[in-house]
Write a protein that holds these residues in place. Sequence first.
Motif, PDB file in Angstrom:
ATOM      1  N   VAL A  71       0.837  -1.208   0.000  1.00  0.00           N
ATOM      2  CA  VAL A  71       0.000   0.000   0.000  1.00  0.00           C
ATOM      3  C   VAL A  71       0.863   1.246   0.000  1.00  0.00           C
ATOM      4  N   GLU A  72       1.938   1.225   0.761  1.00  0.00           N
ATOM      5  CA  GLU A  72       2.831   2.386   0.821  1.00  0.00           C
ATOM      6  C   GLU A  72       3.521   2.634  -0.513  1.00  0.00           C
ATOM      7  N   ILE A  73       3.868   1.564  -1.225  1.00  0.00           N
ATOM      8  CA  ILE A  73       4.492   1.731  -2.539  1.00  0.00           C
ATOM      9  C   ILE A  73       3.505   2.333  -3.534  1.00  0.00           C
ATOM     10  N   ILE A  74       2.272   1.836  -3.520  1.00  0.00           N
ATOM     11  CA  ILE A  74       1.278   2.271  -4.502  1.00  0.00           C
ATOM     12  C   ILE A  74       0.796   3.687  -4.227  1.00  0.00           C
ATOM     13  N   THR A  75       0.559   4.004  -2.962  1.00  0.00           N
ATOM     14  CA  THR A  75      -0.056   5.290  -2.616  1.00  0.00           C
ATOM     15  C   THR A  75       0.944   6.322  -2.105  1.00  0.00           C
ATOM     16  N   SER A  76       2.196   5.922  -1.932  1.00  0.00           N
ATOM     17  CA  SER A  76       3.224   6.823  -1.377  1.00  0.00           C
ATOM     18  C   SER A  76       2.865   7.310   0.029  1.00  0.00           C
ATOM     19  N   SER A  77       2.200   6.459   0.792  1.00  0.00           N
ATOM     20  CA  SER A  77       1.946   6.787   2.192  1.00  0.00           C
ATOM     21  C   SER A  77       3.183   6.478   3.016  1.00  0.00           C
ATOM     22  N   ALA A  78       3.270   7.066   4.193  1.00  0.00           N
ATOM     23  CA  ALA A  78       4.468   6.951   5.021  1.00  0.00           C
ATOM     24  C   ALA A  78       4.759   5.502   5.368  1.00  0.00           C
ATOM     25  N   LEU A  99       9.614   4.731   1.151  1.00  0.00           N
ATOM     26  CA  LEU A  99      11.061   4.902   1.183  1.00  0.00           C
ATOM     27  C   LEU A  99      11.723   4.085   0.069  1.00  0.00           C
ATOM     28  N   ILE A 100      11.215   2.880  -0.188  1.00  0.00           N
ATOM     29  CA  ILE A 100      11.748   2.063  -1.285  1.00  0.00           C
ATOM     30  C   ILE A 100      11.572   2.787  -2.614  1.00  0.00           C
ATOM     31  N   GLY A 101      10.369   3.335  -2.845  1.00  0.00           N
ATOM     32  CA  GLY A 101      10.128   4.067  -4.089  1.00  0.00           C
ATOM     33  C   GLY A 101      11.011   5.292  -4.224  1.00  0.00           C
ATOM     34  N   THR A 102      11.193   6.014  -3.124  1.00  0.00           N
ATOM     35  CA  THR A 102      12.037   7.212  -3.158  1.00  0.00           C
ATOM     36  C   THR A 102      13.488   6.858  -3.466  1.00  0.00           C
ATOM     37  N   LEU A 103      14.004   5.805  -2.838  1.00  0.00           N
ATOM     38  CA  LEU A 103      15.387   5.402  -3.064  1.00  0.00           C
ATOM     39  C   LEU A 103      15.602   4.910  -4.494  1.00  0.00           C
ATOM     40  N   GLN A 104      14.642   4.193  -5.029  1.00  0.00           N
ATOM     41  CA  GLN A 104      14.762   3.746  -6.410  1.00  0.00           C
ATOM     42  C   GLN A 104      14.712   4.921  -7.385  1.00  0.00           C
TER      43      GLN A 104
END
Length: 281
Positions: free
Chosen positions: A221-228, A233-238
């Motif tokens: 859910v955090e990856i898909i919606t960019s919730s905390a 963090l994985i998406g941001t680092l990639q």
Amino acid sequence: MSAVPTAERDPAVLAPTVRGRRSGRSGTMVRRLASQAFVWVLVAAAWELVCALHVVSPDLLPSLRSVAKAAPELLTESRFWDATGSTIGGAAIGFALSLAIGIPLGLFLGRAQFAERSTQLVLDFFRAFPPVAVMPVLLLLYGVTLKMKVIVVILACVWPVLIQSIYGAKSLDAAVVDTVRAYRIPRMLTFVQVVLPSATPFIVTGVRIAATTSVLVAVAVEIITSSAGLGRLIGTLQFDRQTPMAYVCIFAGGIMGYLINWLVKILEDRLLAWRPTDSGE
């Protein structure tokens, strides 16, 4: 008068047998750990070989050495621990609410045959319904919030707990049910002393599945919606091309799931200590 065999009454004779069993179990455990370590070595070697041959771009699959070098740096940053806390918090709340909903409802449906038959089609339909499909609606209703993440975790985790609770409540032997009816044992006493002990092994299985699923769903859910959380963090680092650090977060999520499963297993062993164990003979 025949004498009692010495092996049946002399503890000194029985001691080697007990020691032999213990040493046999220890040897089995050592072999199991060695085989598991060997598989991990094979996986690591294959990973490094793929990276060395440049089969996959380093931006997609960094080497284990680069991941190991990035781990100390990321683990000292507050953003990693803040993200980990957000993931654990959302997963824990959703998991706890899943238990509060799934266990009582499952036990009720398992013992009330008419209610179980009436709701079977509805349960089968919604159990197969992917929780991710309702995320657009939840985003419109609640936005990128903790409540939205918790609801998705509940939708994913409540089903294994609910279904296993139903199976557990239905697992009573017919002779036990007839005995309870014949002696007119009160319903509450029947539930506490008969239904719950019989259903507990099934319930614990559902709890183990839901516990691990809660972390995986929270990260997704955090990856898909960019919730905390770790997912964002994985998406941001990639996105910043810091792929080794992103893999550190991925491994952290896997370790979290493993530790949760291990803790639930310890709880299971304590709750079900009354069960007969397989001696391996």
